[in-house]
Design a protein around this motif. Structure first.
Motif: not given
Ligand SMILES: [Zn+2]
Length: 300
Positions: A143, A91, A140, A98
């Motif tokens: 993500h 990021h 995640d 996300d």
């Molecule tokens: Zn992320």
């Protein structure tokens, strides 16, 4: 009857959330993903994109005592949300996003990892993203990232990633020559358009199946589809290998944005380096061997 949220609204909100500082190809691919999902009746938005080092510091400071660049980012009132320090998240380089699902009217965020969620992730992966839901150690689910084959260290040192996205980077010359080779070698007739779309992917799988059948005597149907039978028929190749199957590996790595430099069918140091980077980026065992897990990661 409830009014469905407009695509334009989802795109606008997402652009705002991604912020400035996004890699342009990653940003385009994210918007493309929203549109493709929308066409299937799945409403998705981006909740985060580019994050500055200071923003990462305050996120990392949640749930712990943390000082960064002389500033106190400790925030024990909030729960721990990340293990990534500033510079340790894609990021921070505008290479990750996300996402979350929104209700049909666009008013509610839905964070359940259901079939719609899985479908969005699959669309993202077709566009060249690596999905956090595929990671084995820490999942995640919102993500998605593109690494261009670079580590955080390399990015911090200022190295620029070479990002390709199948649908956004039209007319890549190397992909065109891969498509020509596939057509002549495996008797397919895919368009030579320099885009790694579903047909090219399928033709590449077909090529792999042909090689497994011809060179390794594997009994399998040559249908260009990826499934357990093909996965189990794959062979492990490593540095020193020299055959058409190495060429398939090189082409597949190139399509994922990991350039082996030359597509010559010789498994040399540069192919090994590209493979290693790809394995690390995909969070699979970085053993420099193209075996079942790697083939599956490349084509599933
Ligand atoms: Zn992320």
């Amino acid at each position: 009857m409830k009014v469905k949220v407009a695509l334009r609204i989802l795109l606008e909100r997402s652009v705002k959330k991604m912020g400035k500082g996004m890699n342009p190809i990653v940003k385009t691919a994210a918007l493309e993903m929203i549109e493709l999902a929308y066409n299937e009746g799945i409403y998705v938005q981006i909740s985060a994109g580019y994050r500055s080092l200071e923003e990462q510091a305050s996120l990392y400071g949640q749930g712990r005592v943390y000082i960064y660049n002389g500033k106190n980012y400790s925030n024990l009132a909030k729960p721990n949300v990340t293990n990534a320090k500033p510079g340790q998240s894609y990021h921070n380089f505008g290479l990750a996003i996300d996402f979350f699902i929104v209700s049909d009217d666009g008013k509610k965020a839905i964070w359940t990892v259901n079939s719609k969620w899985q479908r969005v992730a699959a669309i993202g992966k077709e566009l060249g993203f690596i999905w956090g839901g595929d990671w084995s150690s820490f999942k995640d689910y919102p993500h998605l990232e593109m690494t261009g084959g670079l580590s955080y260290k390399q990015l911090q040192a200022g190295k620029k990633p070479y990002i390709t996205s199948p649908k956004t980077s039209k007319g890549d010359g190397h992909i065109m020559s891969i498509q020509k080779t596939i057509n002549s070698r495996y008797k397919t007739s895919i368009a030579v358009d320099g885009v790694y779309g579903p047909k090219t992917r399928s033709a590449l799988i077909k090529g792999l199946q042909v090689e497994l059948y011809k060179q390794f005597n594997k009994k399998l149907v040559v249908d260009g589809k990826w499934g357990p039978k093909t996965k189990n028929a794959t062979v492990t190749i490593k540095k020193g290998a020299s055959c058409n199957i190495t060429w398939i590996l090189q082409a597949a790595l190139y399509m994922k944005g990991f350039n082996p430099d030359t597509l010559d069918g010789e498994f040399g140091g540069k192919t090994e380096a590209a493979l290693y980077k790809y394995q690390k980026a995909s969070r699979i065992s970085a053993d420099k061997l193209a075996g079942k897990v790697t083939w599956n990661e490349l084509f599933a």
